[in-house]
Design an enzyme around this catalytic site. Structure first.
Site, PDB file in Angstrom:
ATOM      1  N   SER A 142      -4.071   4.166  -2.568  1.00  0.00           N
ATOM      2  CA  SER A 142      -4.267   3.534  -1.259  1.00  0.00           C
ATOM      3  C   SER A 142      -4.019   4.554  -0.159  1.00  0.00           C
ATOM      4  O   SER A 142      -3.249   5.513  -0.347  1.00  0.00           O
ATOM      5  CB  SER A 142      -3.299   2.357  -1.089  1.00  0.00           C
ATOM      6  OG  SER A 142      -3.345   1.835   0.232  1.00  0.00           O
ATOM      7  N   TYR A 155       5.129  -1.306  -1.356  1.00  0.00           N
ATOM      8  CA  TYR A 155       3.742  -1.027  -1.732  1.00  0.00           C
ATOM      9  C   TYR A 155       3.411   0.446  -1.513  1.00  0.00           C
ATOM     10  O   TYR A 155       2.840   1.103  -2.390  1.00  0.00           O
ATOM     11  CB  TYR A 155       2.802  -1.906  -0.914  1.00  0.00           C
ATOM     12  CG  TYR A 155       1.338  -1.687  -1.221  1.00  0.00           C
ATOM     13  CD1 TYR A 155       0.806  -2.060  -2.450  1.00  0.00           C
ATOM     14  CD2 TYR A 155       0.495  -1.102  -0.274  1.00  0.00           C
ATOM     15  CE1 TYR A 155      -0.537  -1.850  -2.734  1.00  0.00           C
ATOM     16  CE2 TYR A 155      -0.842  -0.894  -0.554  1.00  0.00           C
ATOM     17  CZ  TYR A 155      -1.349  -1.267  -1.783  1.00  0.00           C
ATOM     18  OH  TYR A 155      -2.682  -1.059  -2.067  1.00  0.00           O
TER      19      TYR A 155
END
Length: 262
Positions: A142, A155
């Site tokens: 990501s 995350y």
């Protein structure tokens, strides 16, 4: 049709981005293996893949956090399908929450899915790729693994880990003719946000930055078999991530301001 007849395994493939990767690989003639926890959805994805590819396709229920189940599924694949040419590690999830309000159980679970599960299946598949002398591992990380923002501490930490892991094994596996590519998407309108942002507060604010899942899936499929280091989308967030490293104070300003939509 460079992928025609090649075996492509995709984790987290029951919907969203993983589903689109399966379809784009199938359109290139690949033999697609759909893996996910939600067994009620993977059958339909498999059928679509067969229509697109005019090749066999397979679906297996797999929880990447369960090593015994991963071993069992990989053994079945070896018997029923054959050698895996491409592994796409897409399984993962996020939760937008302040660190101090995040339970340790949630922290542990996110690392087990996003990092440890990815590492385990990669290790098992990479050993076989070394034996066959070729392969491609694609890890979906990501932009959050390059530029952390508030309410994404856990995350981001998992995706930073995926980036570090990928960068290392890229060098380790290079001499075995195995490519390793990291995909770093920004926000995409998928079911990822069902858990990460159930009230759609973040999603509504990042509409200009959204990447179309099918578009990015096509980008991934096009580089299969090539020594591509990374794919970063959207470009504006990729540029911001570079600025974050080169100009830390500006980076903190961007991460805590313009790109902080949570």
């Amino acid at each position: 049709m460079k992928l025609k007849g090649k075996v492509v395994l995709v984790t987290g493939a029951s919907s969203g981005f993983g589903e689109q990767i399966c379809y784009e690989a199938a359109k290139e003639g690949a033999i697609v293996i759909v893996c996910a926890r939600r067994i009620q959805l993977i059958g339909a994805v498999k059928e679509c893949c067969m229509e697109y590819s005019q090749q066999p396709a397979y679906a297996y229920q797999m929880d990447v956090t369960n090593p015994e189940q991963v071993d069992h599924v990989l053994a079945r694949i070896e018997d029923e399908v054959g050698a895996i040419d491409v592994l796409v590690n897409n399984a993962g999830y996020g939760l937008f929450e302040d660190f101090v309000n995040t339970s340790f159980e949630e922290i542990r679970n996110m690392f087990e899915v996003n990092v440890l599960g990815l590492m385990y299946i990669t290790k098992r598949v990479a050993v076989k790729m070394i034996e066959q002398g070729s392969g491609h591992v694609i890890n979906v990380a990501s932009i959050a693994g390059k530029m952390a923002t508030p309410k994404s501490s856990i995350y981001s930490a998992t995706k930073f880990a995926v980036l570090g892991f990928s960068n290392s094994i890229r060098l380790e596996l290079k001499s075995f003719n195995i490519h390793v590519t990291t995909v770093n998407p920004g926000p995409m309108e998928t079911n990822f946000f069902d858990k990460a942002d159930p009230e759609e507060v973040y999603l509504s604010k990042v509409q200009p930055f959204l990447t179309e899942p099918a578009f990015l899936a096509r980008k991934i499929v096009k580089i299969i078999g090539k020594p591509r280091r990374e794919i970063n989308k959207p470009l504006i967030m990729a540029a911001a991530a570079k600025a974050y490293v080169l100009f830390p104070r500006v980076g903190d300003y961007l991460a805590g301001g313009i790109f902080n939509k949570k």
